[in-house]
Design a protein around this motif. Structure first.
Motif, PDB file in Angstrom:
ATOM      1  N   ILE A  53       0.839  -1.206   0.000  1.00  0.00           N
ATOM      2  CA  ILE A  53       0.000   0.000   0.000  1.00  0.00           C
ATOM      3  C   ILE A  53       0.869   1.250   0.000  1.00  0.00           C
ATOM      4  O   ILE A  53       0.624   2.191  -0.761  1.00  0.00           O
ATOM      5  CB  ILE A  53      -0.952  -0.015   1.215  1.00  0.00           C
ATOM      6  CG1 ILE A  53      -2.018  -1.094   1.021  1.00  0.00           C
ATOM      7  CG2 ILE A  53      -1.588   1.352   1.429  1.00  0.00           C
ATOM      8  CD1 ILE A  53      -2.813  -1.406   2.264  1.00  0.00           C
ATOM      9  N   ARG A  54       1.902   1.274   0.836  1.00  0.00           N
ATOM     10  CA  ARG A  54       2.794   2.443   0.873  1.00  0.00           C
ATOM     11  C   ARG A  54       3.506   2.629  -0.456  1.00  0.00           C
ATOM     12  O   ARG A  54       3.647   3.749  -0.941  1.00  0.00           O
ATOM     13  CB  ARG A  54       3.795   2.314   2.021  1.00  0.00           C
ATOM     14  CG  ARG A  54       3.194   2.595   3.391  1.00  0.00           C
ATOM     15  CD  ARG A  54       4.243   2.676   4.474  1.00  0.00           C
ATOM     16  NE  ARG A  54       4.888   1.399   4.715  1.00  0.00           N
ATOM     17  CZ  ARG A  54       4.458   0.482   5.578  1.00  0.00           C
ATOM     18  NH1 ARG A  54       3.376   0.711   6.293  1.00  0.00           N
ATOM     19  NH2 ARG A  54       5.093  -0.647   5.747  1.00  0.00           N
ATOM     20  N   HIS A  55       3.946   1.540  -1.062  1.00  0.00           N
ATOM     21  CA  HIS A  55       4.622   1.617  -2.354  1.00  0.00           C
ATOM     22  C   HIS A  55       3.672   2.165  -3.423  1.00  0.00           C
ATOM     23  O   HIS A  55       4.059   3.023  -4.221  1.00  0.00           O
ATOM     24  CB  HIS A  55       5.148   0.244  -2.773  1.00  0.00           C
ATOM     25  CG  HIS A  55       5.812   0.254  -4.112  1.00  0.00           C
ATOM     26  ND1 HIS A  55       7.071   0.766  -4.304  1.00  0.00           N
ATOM     27  CD2 HIS A  55       5.382  -0.167  -5.328  1.00  0.00           C
ATOM     28  CE1 HIS A  55       7.393   0.666  -5.585  1.00  0.00           C
ATOM     29  NE2 HIS A  55       6.386   0.102  -6.229  1.00  0.00           N
ATOM     30  N   ALA A  56       2.435   1.679  -3.428  1.00  0.00           N
ATOM     31  CA  ALA A  56       1.456   2.148  -4.414  1.00  0.00           C
ATOM     32  C   ALA A  56       1.159   3.632  -4.218  1.00  0.00           C
ATOM     33  O   ALA A  56       0.982   4.364  -5.188  1.00  0.00           O
ATOM     34  CB  ALA A  56       0.170   1.337  -4.307  1.00  0.00           C
ATOM     35  N   ALA A  57       1.143   4.078  -2.980  1.00  0.00           N
ATOM     36  CA  ALA A  57       0.862   5.492  -2.702  1.00  0.00           C
ATOM     37  C   ALA A  57       2.018   6.397  -3.124  1.00  0.00           C
ATOM     38  O   ALA A  57       1.809   7.514  -3.588  1.00  0.00           O
ATOM     39  CB  ALA A  57       0.574   5.687  -1.217  1.00  0.00           C
ATOM     40  N   GLU A  58       3.239   5.900  -2.991  1.00  0.00           N
ATOM     41  CA  GLU A  58       4.419   6.718  -3.281  1.00  0.00           C
ATOM     42  C   GLU A  58       4.850   6.668  -4.735  1.00  0.00           C
ATOM     43  O   GLU A  58       5.345   7.659  -5.270  1.00  0.00           O
ATOM     44  CB  GLU A  58       5.589   6.255  -2.410  1.00  0.00           C
ATOM     45  CG  GLU A  58       5.387   6.505  -0.932  1.00  0.00           C
ATOM     46  CD  GLU A  58       6.472   5.858  -0.082  1.00  0.00           C
ATOM     47  OE1 GLU A  58       7.441   5.309  -0.658  1.00  0.00           O
ATOM     48  OE2 GLU A  58       6.329   5.884   1.152  1.00  0.00           O
ATOM     49  N   HIS A  59       4.734   5.508  -5.376  1.00  0.00           N
ATOM     50  CA  HIS A  59       5.388   5.327  -6.674  1.00  0.00           C
ATOM     51  C   HIS A  59       4.468   5.067  -7.856  1.00  0.00           C
ATOM     52  O   HIS A  59       4.834   5.331  -8.979  1.00  0.00           O
ATOM     53  CB  HIS A  59       6.392   4.171  -6.596  1.00  0.00           C
ATOM     54  CG  HIS A  59       7.444   4.393  -5.573  1.00  0.00           C
ATOM     55  ND1 HIS A  59       8.414   5.356  -5.691  1.00  0.00           N
ATOM     56  CD2 HIS A  59       7.668   3.789  -4.374  1.00  0.00           C
ATOM     57  CE1 HIS A  59       9.200   5.328  -4.628  1.00  0.00           C
ATOM     58  NE2 HIS A  59       8.760   4.399  -3.815  1.00  0.00           N
ATOM     59  N   ALA A  60       3.342   4.510  -7.623  1.00  0.00           N
ATOM     60  CA  ALA A  60       2.508   4.127  -8.752  1.00  0.00           C
ATOM     61  C   ALA A  60       1.048   4.366  -8.414  1.00  0.00           C
ATOM     62  O   ALA A  60       0.651   4.275  -7.265  1.00  0.00           O
ATOM     63  CB  ALA A  60       2.724   2.650  -9.077  1.00  0.00           C
ATOM     64  N   ALA A  88      -5.888  -1.734   6.786  1.00  0.00           N
ATOM     65  CA  ALA A  88      -6.746  -0.594   6.439  1.00  0.00           C
ATOM     66  C   ALA A  88      -6.226   0.694   7.076  1.00  0.00           C
ATOM     67  O   ALA A  88      -6.307   1.765   6.473  1.00  0.00           O
ATOM     68  CB  ALA A  88      -8.184  -0.865   6.880  1.00  0.00           C
ATOM     69  N   ALA A  89      -5.680   0.604   8.279  1.00  0.00           N
ATOM     70  CA  ALA A  89      -5.111   1.789   8.942  1.00  0.00           C
ATOM     71  C   ALA A  89      -3.946   2.345   8.132  1.00  0.00           C
ATOM     72  O   ALA A  89      -3.788   3.564   8.013  1.00  0.00           O
ATOM     73  CB  ALA A  89      -4.670   1.451  10.365  1.00  0.00           C
ATOM     74  N   THR A  90      -3.149   1.460   7.547  1.00  0.00           N
ATOM     75  CA  THR A  90      -2.049   1.902   6.688  1.00  0.00           C
ATOM     76  C   THR A  90      -2.591   2.576   5.434  1.00  0.00           C
ATOM     77  O   THR A  90      -2.070   3.612   5.007  1.00  0.00           O
ATOM     78  CB  THR A  90      -1.146   0.710   6.307  1.00  0.00           C
ATOM     79  OG1 THR A  90      -0.605   0.160   7.497  1.00  0.00           O
ATOM     80  CG2 THR A  90      -0.021   1.128   5.385  1.00  0.00           C
ATOM     81  N   ASN A  96      -5.557   6.862   1.336  1.00  0.00           N
ATOM     82  CA  ASN A  96      -6.449   6.100   0.470  1.00  0.00           C
ATOM     83  C   ASN A  96      -7.633   5.578   1.286  1.00  0.00           C
ATOM     84  O   ASN A  96      -7.711   4.398   1.632  1.00  0.00           O
ATOM     85  CB  ASN A  96      -5.696   4.960  -0.206  1.00  0.00           C
ATOM     86  CG  ASN A  96      -6.422   4.429  -1.423  1.00  0.00           C
ATOM     87  OD1 ASN A  96      -7.632   4.551  -1.538  1.00  0.00           O
ATOM     88  ND2 ASN A  96      -5.662   3.829  -2.325  1.00  0.00           N
ATOM     89  N   LYS A  97      -8.559   6.472   1.594  1.00  0.00           N
ATOM     90  CA  LYS A  97      -9.716   6.124   2.425  1.00  0.00           C
ATOM     91  C   LYS A  97     -10.599   5.085   1.731  1.00  0.00           C
ATOM     92  O   LYS A  97     -11.169   4.213   2.380  1.00  0.00           O
ATOM     93  CB  LYS A  97     -10.516   7.387   2.735  1.00  0.00           C
ATOM     94  CG  LYS A  97     -11.678   7.165   3.647  1.00  0.00           C
ATOM     95  CD  LYS A  97     -12.393   8.460   3.978  1.00  0.00           C
ATOM     96  CE  LYS A  97     -13.612   8.213   4.821  1.00  0.00           C
ATOM     97  NZ  LYS A  97     -14.316   9.441   5.144  1.00  0.00           N
TER      98      LYS A  97
END
Length: 181
Positions: A53-60, A88-90, A96-97
């Protein structure tokens, strides 16, 4: 993974061995490592999902539905019982609500789901899930959250359905008396 085997003399591992080990780890999510180190698989899977999830938010840019489906498939492929609320908290922290809400649909424990929904300001959904759970403490948690958060509303909430009760007590703020009834 031991690059040098010392049981019957010293036998160094080959490049092919490492390439195959890498392929297997990518394919399985390196869960065999968990068995070797005696680590619970669910924590590793939660860590993997949060990193994804963090990777998707930052890079793609990945559509929330696609990411949710990917995570769900991976978690279903094991027998581990993971906390979707942690994942989900991440997603919520990554902004990404929508994904967070999707993931919470798979969380079986309402006691983990409802507080996160309140934190995400999804109050209607939190109240619905609290009532569906049959846990009066969770219903009161949502109502108290509403009382603290929405001071001054003439009608905080009402719900009719077959949940905890037929109708949840309607909280009304009387502005002249500064009192809840």
């Amino acid at each position: 993974l031991e690059p040098l085997q010392g049981e019957g003399g010293i036998t160094p591992a080959t490049r092919e061995f490492f390439a195959e080990a890498r392929r297997l780890c990518d394919e399985t999510g390196a869960l065999l490592l968990c068995d070797y180190l005696n680590i619970e698989k669910d924590r590793v899977l939660v860590h993997w999902a949060c990193a994804k999830i963090r990777h998707a938010a930052e890079h793609a840019h990945t559509e929330p539905r696609q990411l949710c489906d990917l995570i769900r498939r991976k978690l279903l492929s094991t027998s581990a019982h993971v906390s979707y609320a942690d994942i989900a908290a991440t997603a919520d922290a990554a902004g990404n609500k929508e994904l967070a809400t999707m993931l919470l649909e798979f969380e079986p424990r309402a006691a983990d789901k409802v507080p996160l929904l309140l934190k995400m300001r999804a109050v209607d959904l939190a109240l619905s899930k609290a009532i569906d759970s049959g846990d009066t403490d969770l219903v009161y948690l949502v109502l108290l959250h509403l009382k603290r958060t929405y001071v001054g509303w003439p009608c905080v909430c009402s719900w009719s359905g077959g949940g905890v009760t037929q109708c949840v007590y309607v909280c009304v703020f009387v502005p002249d008396q500064n009192d809840w009834r």
